[in-house]
Write a protein that holds these residues in place. Structure first.
Motif, PDB file in Angstrom:
ATOM      1  N   SER A  79      23.046 -24.581  44.596  1.00 49.32           N
ATOM      2  CA  SER A  79      22.398 -25.103  43.398  1.00 49.32           C
ATOM      3  C   SER A  79      22.867 -24.301  42.206  1.00 49.32           C
ATOM      4  N   GLY A  80      23.068 -24.979  41.121  1.00 44.65           N
ATOM      5  CA  GLY A  80      23.456 -24.305  39.899  1.00 44.65           C
ATOM      6  C   GLY A  80      23.347 -25.285  38.758  1.00 44.65           C
ATOM      7  N   ALA A  81      23.449 -24.790  37.558  1.00 45.09           N
ATOM      8  CA  ALA A  81      23.313 -25.675  36.411  1.00 45.09           C
ATOM      9  C   ALA A  81      24.644 -25.822  35.703  1.00 45.09           C
ATOM     10  N   TYR A  82      25.736 -25.495  36.423  1.00 44.29           N
ATOM     11  CA  TYR A  82      27.046 -25.495  35.776  1.00 44.29           C
ATOM     12  C   TYR A  82      27.656 -26.880  35.681  1.00 44.29           C
ATOM     13  N   GLU A  83      27.119 -27.822  36.427  1.00 43.01           N
ATOM     14  CA  GLU A  83      27.719 -29.153  36.413  1.00 43.01           C
ATOM     15  C   GLU A  83      26.891 -30.147  35.588  1.00 43.01           C
ATOM     16  N   ARG A  84      25.611 -30.111  35.780  1.00 45.95           N
ATOM     17  CA  ARG A  84      24.749 -31.068  35.080  1.00 45.95           C
ATOM     18  C   ARG A  84      23.904 -30.336  34.042  1.00 45.95           C
ATOM     19  N   TYR A  85      24.175 -30.602  32.796  1.00 49.93           N
ATOM     20  CA  TYR A  85      23.428 -29.924  31.729  1.00 49.93           C
ATOM     21  C   TYR A  85      23.497 -30.745  30.440  1.00 49.93           C
ATOM     22  N   ILE A  86      22.656 -30.371  29.504  1.00 54.43           N
ATOM     23  CA  ILE A  86      22.698 -30.972  28.165  1.00 54.43           C
ATOM     24  C   ILE A  86      23.114 -29.870  27.203  1.00 54.43           C
ATOM     25  N   GLU A  87      24.010 -30.172  26.297  1.00 53.89           N
ATOM     26  CA  GLU A  87      24.402 -29.176  25.303  1.00 53.89           C
ATOM     27  C   GLU A  87      23.921 -29.654  23.938  1.00 53.89           C
ATOM     28  N   GLU A  88      23.072 -28.841  23.316  1.00 46.86           N
ATOM     29  CA  GLU A  88      22.581 -29.238  21.993  1.00 46.86           C
ATOM     30  C   GLU A  88      22.553 -28.003  21.097  1.00 46.86           C
ATOM     31  N   ASP A  89      23.120 -28.103  19.908  1.00 48.77           N
ATOM     32  CA  ASP A  89      23.211 -26.991  18.957  1.00 48.77           C
ATOM     33  C   ASP A  89      23.778 -25.741  19.618  1.00 48.77           C
ATOM     34  N   GLY A  90      24.779 -25.934  20.453  1.00 44.94           N
ATOM     35  CA  GLY A  90      25.441 -24.794  21.073  1.00 44.94           C
ATOM     36  C   GLY A  90      24.678 -24.155  22.227  1.00 44.94           C
ATOM     37  N   VAL A  91      23.544 -24.733  22.573  1.00 42.94           N
ATOM     38  CA  VAL A  91      22.773 -24.173  23.682  1.00 42.94           C
ATOM     39  C   VAL A  91      22.901 -25.097  24.886  1.00 42.94           C
ATOM     40  N   GLY A 143      34.478 -23.467  51.459  1.00 38.34           N
ATOM     41  CA  GLY A 143      34.649 -22.842  50.156  1.00 38.34           C
ATOM     42  C   GLY A 143      33.399 -23.071  49.317  1.00 38.34           C
ATOM     43  N   ILE A 144      33.024 -22.078  48.540  1.00 40.24           N
ATOM     44  CA  ILE A 144      31.904 -22.262  47.615  1.00 40.24           C
ATOM     45  C   ILE A 144      32.471 -22.213  46.208  1.00 40.24           C
ATOM     46  N   VAL A 145      32.227 -23.297  45.494  1.00 36.62           N
ATOM     47  CA  VAL A 145      32.907 -23.479  44.215  1.00 36.62           C
ATOM     48  C   VAL A 145      32.465 -22.421  43.203  1.00 36.62           C
ATOM     49  N   SER A 146      33.396 -22.019  42.370  1.00 39.14           N
ATOM     50  CA  SER A 146      33.062 -21.056  41.331  1.00 39.14           C
ATOM     51  C   SER A 146      32.286 -21.765  40.231  1.00 39.14           C
ATOM     52  N   PRO A 147      31.159 -21.207  39.816  1.00 45.91           N
ATOM     53  CA  PRO A 147      30.394 -21.867  38.747  1.00 45.91           C
ATOM     54  C   PRO A 147      31.099 -21.764  37.399  1.00 45.91           C
ATOM     55  N   LEU A 148      32.124 -20.930  37.326  1.00 48.42           N
ATOM     56  CA  LEU A 148      32.816 -20.750  36.044  1.00 48.42           C
ATOM     57  C   LEU A 148      33.979 -21.721  35.878  1.00 48.42           C
ATOM     58  N   SER A 149      34.551 -22.171  36.993  1.00 44.31           N
ATOM     59  CA  SER A 149      35.685 -23.069  36.900  1.00 44.31           C
ATOM     60  C   SER A 149      35.674 -24.006  38.107  1.00 44.31           C
ATOM     61  N   SER A 150      35.616 -25.286  37.807  1.00 41.46           N
ATOM     62  CA  SER A 150      35.372 -26.238  38.884  1.00 41.46           C
ATOM     63  C   SER A 150      36.541 -26.362  39.848  1.00 41.46           C
ATOM     64  N   ASP A 151      37.729 -25.866  39.470  1.00 45.55           N
ATOM     65  CA  ASP A 151      38.832 -25.982  40.415  1.00 45.55           C
ATOM     66  C   ASP A 151      39.117 -24.670  41.139  1.00 45.55           C
ATOM     67  N   ALA A 152      38.188 -23.727  41.041  1.00 45.19           N
ATOM     68  CA  ALA A 152      38.358 -22.464  41.762  1.00 45.19           C
ATOM     69  C   ALA A 152      37.141 -22.207  42.645  1.00 45.19           C
ATOM     70  N   LEU A 153      37.309 -21.311  43.573  1.00 43.97           N
ATOM     71  CA  LEU A 153      36.215 -20.934  44.458  1.00 43.97           C
ATOM     72  C   LEU A 153      35.751 -19.528  44.094  1.00 43.97           C
ATOM     73  N   CYS A 154      34.477 -19.224  44.385  1.00 42.74           N
ATOM     74  CA  CYS A 154      34.047 -17.845  44.200  1.00 42.74           C
ATOM     75  C   CYS A 154      34.109 -17.097  45.516  1.00 42.74           C
TER      76      CYS A 154
END
Lengths: 152, 364
Positions: free
Chosen positions: B264-276, B237-248
């Motif tokens: 590879s994707g940036a959906y799991e590890r990121y920094i959120e600052e001022d809504g970005v 299964g390849i995980v959905s980048p939109l929802s960690s408990d679903a597959l794409c």
């Protein structure tokens, strides 16, 4: 009967040549063995079904050590499970419907972004706290409709 | 066993009269029939569960690892695999001050370091792929990553001036490979093999495990998957980048073959600052997160090191350039777009199934 006909000689000479024939004793033995097997197979089938119907449970481990392993139905009232260790502090919300990481003092919060864990196979991992939260199917071999492994 | 029904047939032609066989003979017969019939279901049951299966999960390589092995040598191979991972971690981890990578990061032209064969091989692979991708993948991005501090207490969006100051230290040409497994870095440069090490370790493990009698091997190195199966098909299964408990989508690997699947994707590890949201995959030329229209990029293939490196590269390039690169490099990949489209390599046709909400379009 055969004695009367004299068709079959029971002398010691003829005995080794005799072929196998089903007699009432054999039929009885065969039937009882078949019955035994049926019971055996039926038993394993029922046992297997019982296992399949076993409800999923939640398992929380830290560094491989099991902290909590409990049937989800044992949480009619939601519980906030606290973990305090050298690694840090975590609060895990557990109810019969869902499990999620409510609080964690880890820097990346990946475990909290994981959201609700609701069905077997769901899990959240907190690397900094070395905590794994899983919902495990009661039946280990139940892989129907599921994937073998997930790439992410 | 096969003789039995035959005998029975012949019996029909013989008068039904019963021979006064000796009692012992009858008993033996009964016993034989019993044994045969009894052994049928028993042998069937044990035959099904004969393959030993073992699973082990642990924290290593800065991630969570799960290994599943099936086969005669499963237990022995599991210990070998776990120990090998620990051994490689001690060599390749940047967090461990004793590791070879840490000593490499302290090296200079005057004092090169001698590396183990594994580390040296990975380093040279990483350098050659950096060259091949014209620096899109760069093993010397470490100083910039340190500045952003993804996944650490000090994670923040750095000042532009800080990035500009540090960017000249990035460049794979600052890594010098010498003979006899020696290497050194130019001043200011730092190497982090995090973008290739897991793929490489997966390759090494698969090679090491190939000498054991195993019908199934599934390595999950924190989402980097390497697997092979002789007994049955595998579904990855390849995980959905939109929802960690679903597959794409799912990829099916036919039995007898092996592959690595790396996303590879940036959906799991990121920094959120001022809504970005600032993802952790960098554009090596700017020192800022890659500006991409992709949510994730997955590379499927026999070579895990290549897959690890190219999944990062494809992701950072964005869909259009990623498809060009994938075609020219003959990569099998799945590119996941925000609008629910999955761009899948033509070569994977029939092996990838989209999950609900996703549609497949082939390219190449």
């Amino acid at each position: 009967m055969h004695k009367k006909d004299g068709q079959f000689n029971t002398s010691a000479k003829a005995l080794p040549k005799r072929r196998f024939r089903f007699c009432s004793g054999d039929v009885f033995v065969t039937l009882s063995v078949l019955l035994f097997c049926a019971i055996l197979l039926g038993g394993t089938w029922i046992y297997g079904r019982k296992n399949k119907n076993k409800p999923p449970y939640v398992r929380i481990t830290q560094d491989g050590k099991v902290l909590l392993e409990k049937d989800l139905r044992d949480f009619p009232e939601p519980v906030e499970y606290q973990i305090d260790s050298d690694h840090g502090h975590m609060v895990i919300f557990i109810s019969s419907e869902k499990v999620y990481v409510k609080e964690s003092d880890c820097p990346d919060k990946i475990c909290m972004h994981q959201g609700d864990l609701t069905s077997p196979g769901d899990g959240a991992v907190c690397l900094p706290n070395r905590v794994v939260i899983e919902i495990v199917s009661g039946d280990d071999d139940d892989t129907s409709g599921k994937v073998d492994v997930i790439a992410k | 066993m096969s003789l039995r029904p035959q005998t029975k047939k012949q019996d029909k032609n013989i008068p039904t009269e019963k021979a006064p066989a000796s009692f012992l003979w009858k008993r033996v017969r009964a016993f034989a029939v019993f044994c045969l019939i009894f052994s049928l279901p028993f042998g069937f049951l044990t035959g099904c569960s004969y393959e030993k299966k073992t699973t082990r999960s642990f924290f290593a390589l800065d991630t969570y690892i799960t290994i599943t092995l099936e086969g005669k040598d499963a237990d022995e191979a599991m210990n070998v695999a776990a120990n090998y991972i620990m051994e490689l971690e001690r060599k390749l981890s940047r967090q461990d001050p004793e590791s070879e990578i840490s000593s490499l990061n302290l090296s200079s032209e005057g004092s090169p370091v001698t590396l183990s064969k594994e580390t040296y091989d990975l380093l040279s692979l990483a350098v050659s792929y950096s060259e091949k991708t014209s620096g899109r993948f760069d093993l010397t991005i470490a100083p910039v990553m340190d500045l952003w501090g993804f996944g650490t207490e000090g994670a923040h969006v750095p000042e532009k001036s800080e990035i500009e100051k540090i960017l000249p230290n990035v460049g794979y040409t600052k890594v010098h490979l010498l003979s006899d497994n020696k290497a050194y870095l130019e001043e200011g440069a730092k190497v982090d093999l995090g973008g290739a090490a897991k793929g490489y370790i997966g390759d090494l493990l698969m090679e090491k495990l190939s000498s054991y009698s195993l019908s199934k091997v599934i390595l999950d190195l924190g989402g980097n998957v390497c697997c092979r199966s002789r007994s049955s098909d595998l579904t990855i299964g390849i995980v959905s980048p939109l929802s960690s408990d679903a597959l794409c989508c799912t990829y099916s690997l036919s039995s007898g073959s092996s592959c690595s699947v790396i996303t590879s994707g940036a959906y799991e590890r990121y920094i959120e600052e001022d809504g970005v949201r600032y993802g952790h995959i960098m554009d090596t030329s700017t020192g800022y997160p890659a500006d991409t229209d992709l949510l994730s990029a997955t590379v499927i293939g026999p070579d895990g090191t290549k897959g690890d490196i190219y999944s990062t590269t494809l992701f950072s390039l964005g869909s259009e350039k990623a498809m060009e690169l994938a075609s020219s490099e003959c990569l099998d990949c799945i590119l996941c777009m925000e609008n629910g489209t999955l761009w899948v390599s033509q070569t994977l046709e029939g092996k990838v199934d989209a999950q609900e909400g996703w549609t497949i379009q082939y390219f190449g």
